[in-house]
Design an enzyme around this catalytic site. Structure first.
Site, mmCIF file in Angstrom:
data_model
loop_
_atom_site.group_PDB
_atom_site.id
_atom_site.type_symbol
_atom_site.label_atom_id
_atom_site.label_comp_id
_atom_site.label_asym_id
_atom_site.label_seq_id
_atom_site.Cartn_x
_atom_site.Cartn_y
_atom_site.Cartn_z
ATOM 1 N N GLU A 149 0.799 -1.242 0.000
ATOM 2 C CA GLU A 149 0.000 0.000 0.000
ATOM 3 C C GLU A 149 0.825 1.282 0.000
ATOM 4 O O GLU A 149 0.551 2.200 0.775
ATOM 5 C CB GLU A 149 -0.958 0.007 1.200
ATOM 6 C CG GLU A 149 -1.908 -1.164 1.208
ATOM 7 C CD GLU A 149 -2.912 -1.113 2.350
ATOM 8 O OE1 GLU A 149 -2.756 -0.268 3.252
ATOM 9 O OE2 GLU A 149 -3.845 -1.920 2.342
ATOM 10 N N ASN A 191 2.178 -5.102 -3.254
ATOM 11 C CA ASN A 191 0.768 -5.403 -3.002
ATOM 12 C C ASN A 191 0.001 -4.110 -2.704
ATOM 13 O O ASN A 191 0.481 -3.274 -1.935
ATOM 14 C CB ASN A 191 0.698 -6.337 -1.782
ATOM 15 C CG ASN A 191 -0.661 -6.962 -1.548
ATOM 16 O OD1 ASN A 191 -1.216 -7.583 -2.462
ATOM 17 N ND2 ASN A 191 -1.203 -6.810 -0.354
ATOM 18 N N HIS A 228 -10.466 -5.803 -2.514
ATOM 19 C CA HIS A 228 -11.556 -5.644 -1.540
ATOM 20 C C HIS A 228 -12.664 -4.847 -2.226
ATOM 21 O O HIS A 228 -12.529 -3.644 -2.444
ATOM 22 C CB HIS A 228 -11.063 -4.881 -0.302
ATOM 23 C CG HIS A 228 -9.983 -5.589 0.443
ATOM 24 N ND1 HIS A 228 -10.202 -6.780 1.096
ATOM 25 C CD2 HIS A 228 -8.682 -5.286 0.636
ATOM 26 C CE1 HIS A 228 -9.074 -7.174 1.671
ATOM 27 N NE2 HIS A 228 -8.133 -6.290 1.407
ATOM 28 N N GLU A 257 -6.220 -10.613 -1.567
ATOM 29 C CA GLU A 257 -7.050 -10.409 -0.367
ATOM 30 C C GLU A 257 -8.521 -10.310 -0.746
ATOM 31 O O GLU A 257 -9.264 -9.482 -0.212
ATOM 32 C CB GLU A 257 -6.618 -9.135 0.376
ATOM 33 C CG GLU A 257 -5.148 -9.108 0.732
ATOM 34 C CD GLU A 257 -4.736 -7.859 1.513
ATOM 35 O OE1 GLU A 257 -5.614 -7.111 1.984
ATOM 36 O OE2 GLU A 257 -3.524 -7.641 1.643
ATOM 37 N N ASP A 259 -12.273 -10.092 -1.209
ATOM 38 C CA ASP A 259 -13.600 -10.182 -0.580
ATOM 39 C C ASP A 259 -14.534 -9.242 -1.324
ATOM 40 O O ASP A 259 -14.108 -8.225 -1.864
ATOM 41 C CB ASP A 259 -13.584 -9.939 0.937
ATOM 42 C CG ASP A 259 -12.851 -8.683 1.371
ATOM 43 O OD1 ASP A 259 -12.664 -7.754 0.547
ATOM 44 O OD2 ASP A 259 -12.460 -8.621 2.557
HETATM 45 C C1 XIL Z 1 -6.612 -6.252 7.961
HETATM 46 C C2 XIL Z 1 -6.987 -7.421 8.850
HETATM 47 O O1 XIL Z 1 -7.882 -8.238 8.168
HETATM 48 C C3 XIL Z 1 -7.602 -6.901 10.130
HETATM 49 O O2 XIL Z 1 -7.790 -7.983 11.052
HETATM 50 C C4 XIL Z 1 -6.726 -5.857 10.776
HETATM 51 O O3 XIL Z 1 -7.391 -5.296 11.895
HETATM 52 C C5 XIL Z 1 -6.373 -4.762 9.800
HETATM 53 O O4 XIL Z 1 -5.779 -5.341 8.648
HETATM 54 N N1 XIL Z 1 -5.062 -4.529 3.428
HETATM 55 C C6 XIL Z 1 -4.114 -5.414 3.882
HETATM 56 C C7 XIL Z 1 -4.423 -6.297 5.019
HETATM 57 O O5 XIL Z 1 -3.030 -5.521 3.286
HETATM 58 O O6 XIL Z 1 -3.305 -6.549 5.826
HETATM 59 C C8 XIL Z 1 -5.561 -5.746 5.862
HETATM 60 O O7 XIL Z 1 -5.885 -6.739 6.854
HETATM 61 C C9 XIL Z 1 -6.731 -5.405 5.001
HETATM 62 C C10 XIL Z 1 -6.367 -4.343 4.005
#
Ligand code: XIL
Length: 433
Positions: A149, A191, A228, A257, A259
């Site tokens: 990020e 990422n 996401h 990641e 969802d």
């Molecule tokens: C999130 C986790 O799912 C949570 O449990 C935590 O509180 C915060 O981080 N981007 C990422 C992940 O790269 O590491 C994040 O994970 C979600 C967004």
């Protein structure tokens, strides 16, 4: 904004179970095209038998949801803490699953001591962290999210402001070089999120960075797309274009990641679109969902995952499984062929095939066919060295360039390349002897 779904395939989404002969788990279905299917895992859920049952059955790649982040692994400067991460790593490896490491350097979830640092001290602390953690897990990680990020949202296409960014724009490449030195066998990924839509400035900014890294030899192997999604940030219709364009830079791409908030058939169709986008790009090597059951999600109220709170498969699960089983998955290439012809007729074809890979070296084989007496030139790139050959007696025009032909009864010879962190294939050509 439109979503990625063709109306004609909507019916398949609702099929409750896979066709006979098809794979019955996400991992087995993904493996049919050489891909993985992973999930984020939380160490504190490894005592939940429903959770572990689904994990063991469905997934072949694991990401620690929080346990490998900087605050977890280095809570006090130079005191490293791997207990929870190791619980996840050991559980996964015990089941034959691979591991994506997440994440070595990030502006978020930094330990308190690091949040207060700046300048050279912070740069050195970050590099030490990357080196220590990647060394500790050396040989156990399929791919590391080296930097997470680092780009800004919005229209700038530039970097996100952070304490790490303020140590100098080269902090990302410095992190990648440190990670490569510590674990040469791990794929090294950048990422990020909101990089799915090809026309977004943030996507373009990351693309330019990867292009620059590849042109200057900064060690980067892959780009992770967090993915996401929700109604405000839907699956873009050009997703496969984004994945394909990044892959064309010479990196693997992975959905890291995933969802998608929603429910029912709408959610299932969006999951189907994302899965199809990955399958359509040969170098999209796998998909990871960010949790197992809806209730495990960091966005639980959006019910964004493939299993409901009781562990039942949702419509979205069936849509993903059916796409993985559809046989439409392109396969990551393991060979490349080159052809040469004589002006007066005749020609040759040489095919390079990937062989076995180790942390420090890999094998390659060349098969050559032709009508005349042909030789093959194999050129490796620095710091690679050819350290062994078989079925050939080679000659060398320089340390990097070998000329060889099969000397056995067959038409194949092979070699071992000590790669020094450079996993690129050698370039192959054939010409008349
Ligand atoms: C999130 C986790 O799912 C949570 O449990 C935590 O509180 C915060 O981080 N981007 C990422 C992940 O790269 O590491 C994040 O994970 C979600 C967004």
């Amino acid at each position: 904004m439109s979503t990625l779904v063709a109306a004609t395939v909507g019916a398949a989404v609702l099929a409750a179970s896979p066709a006979s002969g098809a794979a019955s788990t996400l991992a087995a279905a993904a493996q049919q095209s050489g891909r993985y299917f992973g999930t984020a895992v939380a160490a504190n859920k490894l005592g939940d038998s429903t959770y572990v049952g689904i994990l063991n059955r469905e997934f072949d790649m694991v990401t620690a949801e929080n346990e490998m982040k900087m605050d977890a692994t280095e809570p006090n400067q130079n005191q490293f803490s791997y207990g929870n991460a190791d619980r996840i790593v050991n559980q996964a490896r015990g089941q034959g699953k691979r591991i994506r490491g997440h994440a070595l350097a990030w502006h978020s979830q930094q330990p308190g001591w690091m949040q207060n640092m700046s300048g050279t001290a912070l740069r050195n602390a970050m590099l030490n962290h990357v080196t220590q953690v990647a060394t500790y897990y050396r040989g156990k990680i399929y791919a590391w999210d080296v930097v997470n990020e680092a780009f800004a949202d919005g229209n700038s296409g530039g970097r996100r402001d952070s304490n790490l960014q303020r140590t100098g724009n080269d902090w990302i490449e410095a992190a990648f070089r440190a990670a490569r030195a510590a674990d040469p066998g791990a794929k090294l990924c950048y990422n990020d999120y909101n990089t799915d839509n090809w026309s977004h400035a943030k996507t373009q900014g990351v693309y330019r960075m990867v292009q620059d890294f590849k042109s200057r030899g900064v060690p980067i192997d892959c780009v992770g797309f967090q993915a996401h999604f929700n109604s405000g940030n839907p699956v873009p219709s050009n997703y496969h274009t984004t994945l394909q364009n990044f892959a064309a830079l010479g990196v693997d791409v992975q959905i890291t990641e995933l969802d998608i908030e929603g429910s029912g058939n709408t959610q299932a169709q969006q999951y189907q679109g994302v899965t199809q986008a990955c399958l359509s790009v040969p170098r999209c090597t796998g998909i990871t969902v960010w949790g197992i059951r809806d209730t495990d999600s960091w966005r639980a109220s959006g019910t964004p995952l493939l299993f409901d709170g009781s562990g039942n498969k949702k419509a979205a699960y069936n849509s993903v499984l059916n796409v993985l089983n559809s046989g439409t998955g392109t396969t990551p290439p393991t060979t490349t062929t080159t052809t040469s012809s004589n002006p007066g007729g005749g020609g040759c074809t040489a095919t390079y095939s990937e062989g076995e890979k180790w942390n420090d070296r890999f094998n390659g084989n060349v098969t050559v066919t032709g009508t005349d007496n042909w030789v093959v030139t194999v050129t490796v790139s620095s710091p690679q060295r050819i350290i062994a050959t078989w079925n050939t007696s080679a000659t060398w025009s320089s340390a990097n360039v070998m000329t060889a032909r099969p000397n056995g009864s067959g038409n194949t010879f092979g070699f071992t390349i000590q790669h020094g962190g450079n996993w690129n294939w050698p370039s192959i050509s054939c010409q008349a002897a």
